[in-house]
Enzyme design. Structure first.
Site, PDB file in Angstrom:
ATOM      1  CE  LYS A 173      -1.621   2.592   3.009  1.00 49.50           C
ATOM      2  NZ  LYS A 173      -1.424   3.828   2.153  1.00 49.50           N
ATOM      3  CD  GLU A 247      12.955   0.675   9.066  1.00 45.93           C
ATOM      4  OE1 GLU A 247      13.724  -0.253   9.294  1.00 45.93           O
ATOM      5  OE2 GLU A 247      13.322   1.836   8.861  1.00 45.93           O
ATOM      6  CB  CYS A 282      12.894   8.649   8.464  1.00 47.01           C
ATOM      7  SG  CYS A 282      13.820   7.595   7.347  1.00 47.01           S
ATOM      8  CD  GLU A 383      10.041  12.775  11.431  1.00 48.71           C
ATOM      9  OE1 GLU A 383       8.881  12.354  11.621  1.00 48.71           O
ATOM     10  OE2 GLU A 383      10.931  12.080  10.886  1.00 48.71           O
TER      11      GLU A 383
HETATM   12  O1  TXE Z   1       3.652   9.073   7.097  1.00 47.43           O
HETATM   13  P1  TXE Z   1       2.234   8.642   7.618  1.00 47.43           P
HETATM   14  P2  TXE Z   1       3.986   9.905   5.775  1.00 47.43           P
HETATM   15  C1  TXE Z   1       8.418   8.613   8.319  1.00 47.43           C
HETATM   16  C2  TXE Z   1       8.889  10.035   8.443  1.00 47.43           C
HETATM   17  C3  TXE Z   1       7.605  10.767   8.748  1.00 47.43           C
HETATM   18  C4  TXE Z   1       6.574   9.996   7.972  1.00 47.43           C
HETATM   19  C5  TXE Z   1       6.207  10.742   6.720  1.00 47.43           C
HETATM   20  O2  TXE Z   1       9.832  10.179   9.445  1.00 47.43           O
HETATM   21  O3  TXE Z   1       7.334  10.677  10.134  1.00 47.43           O
HETATM   22  O4  TXE Z   1       7.159   8.730   7.640  1.00 47.43           O
HETATM   23  O5  TXE Z   1       5.566   9.900   5.823  1.00 47.43           O
HETATM   24  C6  TXE Z   1      -0.686   5.093   5.741  1.00 47.43           C
HETATM   25  N1  TXE Z   1      -3.675   2.505   9.037  1.00 47.43           N
HETATM   26  N2  TXE Z   1       9.362   7.824   7.527  1.00 47.43           N
HETATM   27  O6  TXE Z   1       3.483  11.294   5.933  1.00 47.43           O
HETATM   28  O7  TXE Z   1       1.241   9.719   7.588  1.00 47.43           O
HETATM   29  C7  TXE Z   1      -0.513   6.265   4.813  1.00 47.43           C
HETATM   30  O8  TXE Z   1      -1.482   6.222   3.779  1.00 47.43           O
HETATM   31  C8  TXE Z   1      -2.807   2.060   8.087  1.00 47.43           C
HETATM   32  C9  TXE Z   1      10.203   6.837   8.188  1.00 47.43           C
HETATM   33  O9  TXE Z   1       3.543   9.108   4.585  1.00 47.43           O
HETATM   34  O10 TXE Z   1       2.526   7.968   8.890  1.00 47.43           O
HETATM   35  C10 TXE Z   1       0.899   6.006   4.294  1.00 47.43           C
HETATM   36  O11 TXE Z   1       0.879   5.038   3.267  1.00 47.43           O
HETATM   37  N3  TXE Z   1      -2.093   2.868   7.273  1.00 47.43           N
HETATM   38  C11 TXE Z   1      10.939   5.940   7.232  1.00 47.43           C
HETATM   39  C12 TXE Z   1       1.603   5.420   5.517  1.00 47.43           C
HETATM   40  O12 TXE Z   1       0.575   4.980   6.387  1.00 47.43           O
HETATM   41  C13 TXE Z   1      -2.252   4.204   7.422  1.00 47.43           C
HETATM   42  C14 TXE Z   1      11.430   6.578   5.998  1.00 47.43           C
HETATM   43  C15 TXE Z   1       2.486   6.413   6.250  1.00 47.43           C
HETATM   44  O13 TXE Z   1       1.715   7.550   6.519  1.00 47.43           O
HETATM   45  C16 TXE Z   1      -3.136   4.758   8.387  1.00 47.43           C
HETATM   46  C17 TXE Z   1      10.467   7.490   5.431  1.00 47.43           C
HETATM   47  C18 TXE Z   1      -3.860   3.842   9.211  1.00 47.43           C
HETATM   48  N4  TXE Z   1      -4.727   4.265  10.159  1.00 47.43           N
HETATM   49  C19 TXE Z   1       9.511   8.122   6.210  1.00 47.43           C
HETATM   50  N5  TXE Z   1      -3.067   6.126   8.291  1.00 47.43           N
HETATM   51  C20 TXE Z   1      12.065   5.105   7.844  1.00 47.43           C
HETATM   52  N6  TXE Z   1      12.195   5.017   9.161  1.00 47.43           N
HETATM   53  O14 TXE Z   1      12.816   4.481   7.096  1.00 47.43           O
HETATM   54  C21 TXE Z   1      -2.194   6.393   7.302  1.00 47.43           C
HETATM   55  N7  TXE Z   1      -1.702   5.255   6.778  1.00 47.43           N
END
Ligand code: TXE
Length: 480
Positions: A173, A247, A282, A383
């Protein structure tokens, strides 16, 4: 480019009408560039059925056949690197000069293809008997992989590749904000001869993601994203006691010692900071800690590197600095800056405003640097996920380590020094899953990579990353 809607890939079917679409906005112009069908619970159901059938077909192949299919997939990715890089830019306007995640995807696929025919178990003696005792490693079956918008291809490499090598089928997804490159990856899986349904691509937001996590047919979830969402995912997964790997985010300390090569440290820190996907990573080194004796010299060099990075059209190969992901992200980040200024969290040295002129329609924020920042301030503790970094000074090694560790996160830490003893001593004292010495965070397929503290748990890369997608079974044959 809004054209015909793009949609889900389930089995061999492209589904563009699910009753729910997302207008994809190109961050560099603020204009729509695609209409994307969003998956809902019924689509997840259908994908799990397709995945179950495909996984049985996958496990009916011998390990060398599975290995060769994954090599074919890596070859297909290699042949389409430019196309995938272009889709990456269309997804989240990352400058094409940076869009290395397609290469990362290929590298991880080749790495884990190499594991596909080497997943061995063992046989052990048993106490008080001469029975045969076998320990075998088996796939989970169907796993869910959830990716953030800033790394769909990176997560396809670090998570989908090992899941397939371990014998699983995957429901992948991508974020609703960046589905395009992931959808093309799903097509390449079919073109490479993987069974239809082995990799299903379901763009969706929270609703579809929640349905995926809650589905009883999903045996493990690998989540990459922010901490707030991770909590929702873990709560949902608890319903079926589905195991989760997380992650998550970071607020990484970046320590520049007095003996560091300051030119190199300034260049590495800029590219690991505001210039790294405009700080939307991240791994962003967002808290610079600089020895007081070299503080002014370093800051001058650091600002000069930022100033020299051209901002503009992410398709221009000379551009190093792009927009943030959305209007709402831009507002959130600028609010953070305004709050830090009004709270006197530090001295605003540069940036802090939306870029105008030819970039005014896009979501561009100037590289922003605060000096002499109080590490207990929200600016230093939260962050930002934007091109905003804070700098503060230290006078001794222990103080630098204490400050770097004074965060709820623990994903990365960066150390710039020529002193080998200090590098080892400080690395062992830093509370983070990765420490990079005189280097940027060059994540390799050999890994392992992952977080301490609230940056998550579990690992990607290498044997540890493969084990996340394998279960262990003991089989005992009674001989008495
Ligand atoms: O994250 P979100 P984003 C982290 C980065 C930042 C975040 C940004 O640090 O905090 O990711 O990415 C889905 N149930 N990392 O804004 O909002 C949503 O559709 C299931 C760490 O995308 O948390 C998306 O596909 N899924 C990383 C995904 O979750 C749900 C490297 C992430 O969304 C959901 C890159 C739910 N209830 C970014 N709600 C590392 N550590 O390597 C949303 N989603």
């Amino acid at each position: 480019m809004t054209g015909a809607p793009v949609g889900l890939l389930i089995g061999g079917d492209r589904i563009t009408s699910t009753g729910h679409t997302h207008e994809h906005i190109f961050p560099a112009t603020g204009l729509p560039n695609a209409t994307v069908a969003m998956a809902g619970a019924a689509d997840v159901d259908r994908a799990v059925d397709a995945a179950r059938a495909a996984q049985r077909e996958w496990m009916a192949q011998t390990v060398d056949m599975r290995r060769d299919r994954l090599i074919d997939l890596a070859d297909a990715v290699h042949q389409h690197l430019d196309e995938l890089a272009t889709l990456n830019v269309q997804d989240y306007a990352v400058p094409i000069s940076f869009a290395g995640t397609a290469h990362m995807l290929e590298g991880f696929l080749r790495h884990f293809a190499g594991y596909a025919d080497k997943i061995a178990g063992s046989s052990t003696p048993v106490s008080g008997s001469f029975d045969v005792n076998l320990v075998e490693r088996e796939p989970y079956g169907v796993v869910g992989v959830i990716a953030p918008w800033n790394g769909a291809l990176a997560v396809a490499g670090s998570c989908v590749a090992p899941a397939l090598a371990a014998g699983n089928a995957v429901i992948f997804k991508p974020s609703e904000l960046a589905p395009l490159a992931a959808l093309r990856f799903g097509e390449l899986c079919l073109e490479a001869g993987l069974p239809p349904g082995l990799v299903n691509i379901l763009p969706a937001g929270a609703e579809g993601g929640d349905a995926l996590v809650r589905h009883p047919g999903i045996r493990k979830v690998h989540f990459t994203g922010g901490g707030t969402t991770a909590r929702a995912v873990i709560r949902a997964a608890a319903e079926n006691l589905t195991p989760v790997v997380a992650e998550l985010g970071g607020k990484s300390g970046n320590i520049i010692f007095d003996d560091a090569d300051l030119d190199r440290a300034a260049m590495l820190s800029a590219h690991q900071g505001p210039l790294m996907q405009s700080g939307q990573s991240c791994a962003c080194a967002s808290r610079l800690l600089v020895h007081a004796s070299v503080y002014d010299t370093f800051v001058e060099k650091f600002l000069a590197v930022l100033d020299s990075a051209p901002a503009g059209d992410p398709f221009d190969p000379l551009v190093r600095f792009g927009p943030v992901i959305s209007e709402s992200a831009l507002t959130r980040i600028l609010d953070t800056v305004d709050l830090a200024v009004s709270a006197g969290a530090g001295e605003l040295l540069t940036g802090g405003k939306r870029m105008g002129g030819p970039l005014a329609q896009g979501f561009y924020i100037e590289p922003t640097v605060f000096a002499d920042v109080d590490n207990s301030s929200p600016l230093a503790q939260t962050e930002t996920f934007g091109p905003v970094v804070s700098i503060s000074r230290f006078t001794d090694d222990d103080q630098a380590v204490r400050t770097a560790n004074d965060t709820r996160y623990g994903l990365n830490a960066f150390v710039h020094t020529r002193d080998l003893r200090r590098a080892h001593r400080v690395s062992r004292a830093l509370e983070s899953g990765s420490v990079w010495i005189n280097s940027t965070s060059r994540i390799s397929p050999q890994g392992p990579y992952g977080g301490y503290k609230q940056s998550g748990f579990g690992r990607t890369g290498g044997w540890e990353g493969l084990l996340e997608f394998l279960q262990t079974k003991t089989i005992r044959i009674g001989l008495d």
